[in-house]
Write an enzyme that holds these catalytic residues in place. Sequence first.
Site, PDB file in Angstrom:
ATOM      1  N   LYS A  54       0.833  -1.216   0.000  1.00 29.79           N
ATOM      2  CA  LYS A  54       0.000   0.000   0.000  1.00 29.79           C
ATOM      3  C   LYS A  54       0.866   1.265   0.000  1.00 29.79           C
ATOM      4  O   LYS A  54       0.629   2.187  -0.775  1.00 29.79           O
ATOM      5  CB  LYS A  54      -0.908  -0.003   1.234  1.00 29.79           C
ATOM      6  CG  LYS A  54      -1.634   1.299   1.422  1.00 29.79           C
ATOM      7  CD  LYS A  54      -2.383   1.368   2.730  1.00 29.79           C
ATOM      8  CE  LYS A  54      -1.546   1.649   3.939  1.00 29.79           C
ATOM      9  NZ  LYS A  54      -1.406   3.033   4.353  1.00 29.79           N
ATOM     10  N   ASN A  55       1.861   1.297   0.870  1.00 34.47           N
ATOM     11  CA  ASN A  55       2.621   2.541   1.012  1.00 34.47           C
ATOM     12  C   ASN A  55       3.507   2.833  -0.197  1.00 34.47           C
ATOM     13  O   ASN A  55       3.780   3.990  -0.499  1.00 34.47           O
ATOM     14  CB  ASN A  55       3.449   2.518   2.297  1.00 34.47           C
ATOM     15  CG  ASN A  55       2.564   2.684   3.526  1.00 34.47           C
ATOM     16  OD1 ASN A  55       1.389   3.049   3.408  1.00 34.47           O
ATOM     17  ND2 ASN A  55       3.111   2.404   4.696  1.00 34.47           N
ATOM     18  N   CYS A  93      -3.948   8.696   9.812  1.00 31.02           N
ATOM     19  CA  CYS A  93      -4.099   7.870  11.012  1.00 31.02           C
ATOM     20  C   CYS A  93      -3.698   8.661  12.244  1.00 31.02           C
ATOM     21  O   CYS A  93      -2.689   9.364  12.267  1.00 31.02           O
ATOM     22  CB  CYS A  93      -3.240   6.612  10.909  1.00 31.02           C
ATOM     23  SG  CYS A  93      -4.191   5.132  10.607  1.00 31.02           S
ATOM     24  N   ARG A 137       2.001  14.603  13.355  1.00 28.62           N
ATOM     25  CA  ARG A 137       2.837  14.143  12.232  1.00 28.62           C
ATOM     26  C   ARG A 137       3.214  15.335  11.362  1.00 28.62           C
ATOM     27  O   ARG A 137       2.578  15.625  10.364  1.00 28.62           O
ATOM     28  CB  ARG A 137       2.082  13.077  11.424  1.00 28.62           C
ATOM     29  CG  ARG A 137       1.854  11.825  12.247  1.00 28.62           C
ATOM     30  CD  ARG A 137       0.997  10.814  11.537  1.00 28.62           C
ATOM     31  NE  ARG A 137       1.717  10.035  10.546  1.00 28.62           N
ATOM     32  CZ  ARG A 137       1.175   9.014   9.894  1.00 28.62           C
ATOM     33  NH1 ARG A 137      -0.068   8.661  10.122  1.00 28.62           N
ATOM     34  NH2 ARG A 137       1.878   8.337   9.012  1.00 28.62           N
ATOM     35  N   ASP A 139       5.006   0.052  12.022  1.00 28.75           N
ATOM     36  CA  ASP A 139       3.716  -0.474  11.546  1.00 28.75           C
ATOM     37  C   ASP A 139       3.495  -1.930  11.956  1.00 28.75           C
ATOM     38  O   ASP A 139       2.437  -2.491  11.700  1.00 28.75           O
ATOM     39  CB  ASP A 139       3.618  -0.342  10.013  1.00 28.75           C
ATOM     40  CG  ASP A 139       3.348   1.092   9.583  1.00 28.75           C
ATOM     41  OD1 ASP A 139       3.140   1.947  10.457  1.00 28.75           O
ATOM     42  OD2 ASP A 139       3.336   1.351   8.366  1.00 28.75           O
ATOM     43  N   ARG A 165      -8.637   0.374   5.206  1.00 27.21           N
ATOM     44  CA  ARG A 165      -7.751   1.311   4.508  1.00 27.21           C
ATOM     45  C   ARG A 165      -6.519   0.609   3.964  1.00 27.21           C
ATOM     46  O   ARG A 165      -5.936   1.058   2.979  1.00 27.21           O
ATOM     47  CB  ARG A 165      -7.272   2.408   5.475  1.00 27.21           C
ATOM     48  CG  ARG A 165      -8.345   3.381   5.872  1.00 27.21           C
ATOM     49  CD  ARG A 165      -7.807   4.406   6.817  1.00 27.21           C
ATOM     50  NE  ARG A 165      -6.627   5.040   6.236  1.00 27.21           N
ATOM     51  CZ  ARG A 165      -5.955   6.008   6.806  1.00 27.21           C
ATOM     52  NH1 ARG A 165      -6.316   6.463   7.977  1.00 27.21           N
ATOM     53  NH2 ARG A 165      -4.908   6.527   6.217  1.00 27.21           N
TER      54      ARG A 165
END
Length: 430
Positions: A22-23, A117, A122, A305, A397
């Site tokens: 995903k990232n 998130c 951040r 993560d 997500r």
Amino acid sequence: MEQYIIKGGNPLVGEVDIAGAKNAALAILAASIMADETITIDNLPDVRDINVLLEAIEGIGAIVNRVDRSTVKINGSTIQNISVDYEYIKKIRASYYLLGALLGKYRHAEVPLPGGCNIGSRPIDQHLKGFRALGADVDILHGAIIAKSESLHGAHIYLDVVSVGATINIMMAAALSPGRTILENAAKEPHVVDVANFLNSMGANIKGAGTDVIRIKGVEKLHKTEYSIIPDQIEAGTFMFAAAATGGDVTVRNVIPKHLEATTAKLIEIGCEVEEFDDAVRVRASKKLGRTNVKTLPYPGYPTDMQPQITVALSIAKGTSIVTESIFENRFKYAGELARMGAHIRVEGNSAIIDGVDRLTGARVCAPDLRAGAALVIAGLAAEGITIVDDIVYIQRGYEDFEGKLRSLGAEIEKVSSEKEIRKFRLRVG
Ligand code: UD1
């Protein structure tokens, strides 16, 4: 509101295919608009964040053609609008990658400040510092970042913190900035390398991705390419810990074992057997898990993560473990939920101290963010009785067909959205 309902206690057994990362995909999709030709991207995960970003890309006028679940064609030649809508950015933080992509290509980008998130503050100061060094004027006006430049140029940039997002965003803008850029203290995550490989396949000149220093020679324009995204190391790691926590035996397929080394090392430390193949990893947990300490770090360290997932496994391991979070400041919000399932866990500063218990018991819990949500599902799979996980929109997500993949490994899990469906599940599982 959809929820997961889980009857715990089944060891997960079997094989599962891991989707694209995903990232990596988020950055690669944004970078695709930098060419005026058609880009084909394969091994795309079918998850909510990706679908929202594709809508954002369509929203600025690019042509987006979803060929099938895992393939998309993007053509950025029709972009008319360099201003990204807040609707998208509030749903996914990573739409900020459009800043670097649009700035590089059009010398002008307007992107609202990101949400994302809720795992602590951040900042994106390092992204902006990089754009400024490349010659852009960067302002924040009415909640949006506006980056503009008559002429970008290469620069020597030293990141003050190791940031995946800043490394990728600066790399994208620098790819089309004349001259040489040297980016020091760069992030080394596999998806940084994947984005660099992708940009190079479009004609960029980027060297050193995967090391601390990335060297970029700006090119005039980028061209079409066909590219397949790397496997998702976090999805893979999540299934590896699901196998560990349930006393299972799972082979995760379509992975790059090298990217999973930090996770694999911890699994071995807590007593699992891990076997590596060319593109698969098998995790077997045949005895009670043991304790360990772990600290999250930038790659190749243990990934933040994967922090909630290991915490869940340690909550039922023998002895006391300490998990220290060094990347984000507020990433133990799920600890209270895990405690409701019987875990003995207390958070002190940026560490969680976990006294392993014999077993967890099912409860109704709430997913506070994407990875913690997945970890609570693992807790439910390992627990005695029924667990209901609320707010699974977070999990959706980033995990493609999470419940389907878990079911294929023998888990009793359903996605439900009404009391009636919950009753039906309870009746069925007895
Ligand atoms: C990415 C991942 C996320 C992962 C994280 C760390 C995506 C879409 N998200 O997030 O899943 O948890 O990497 O591996 O790829 N920081 C600053 N200033 C900045 C940028 C970052 O101080 O300009 C700080 C952050 O607050 C954090 C640390 O640097 O403490 C690392 O953040 P970063 O690597 O940028 O994370 P993201 O790219 O947001």
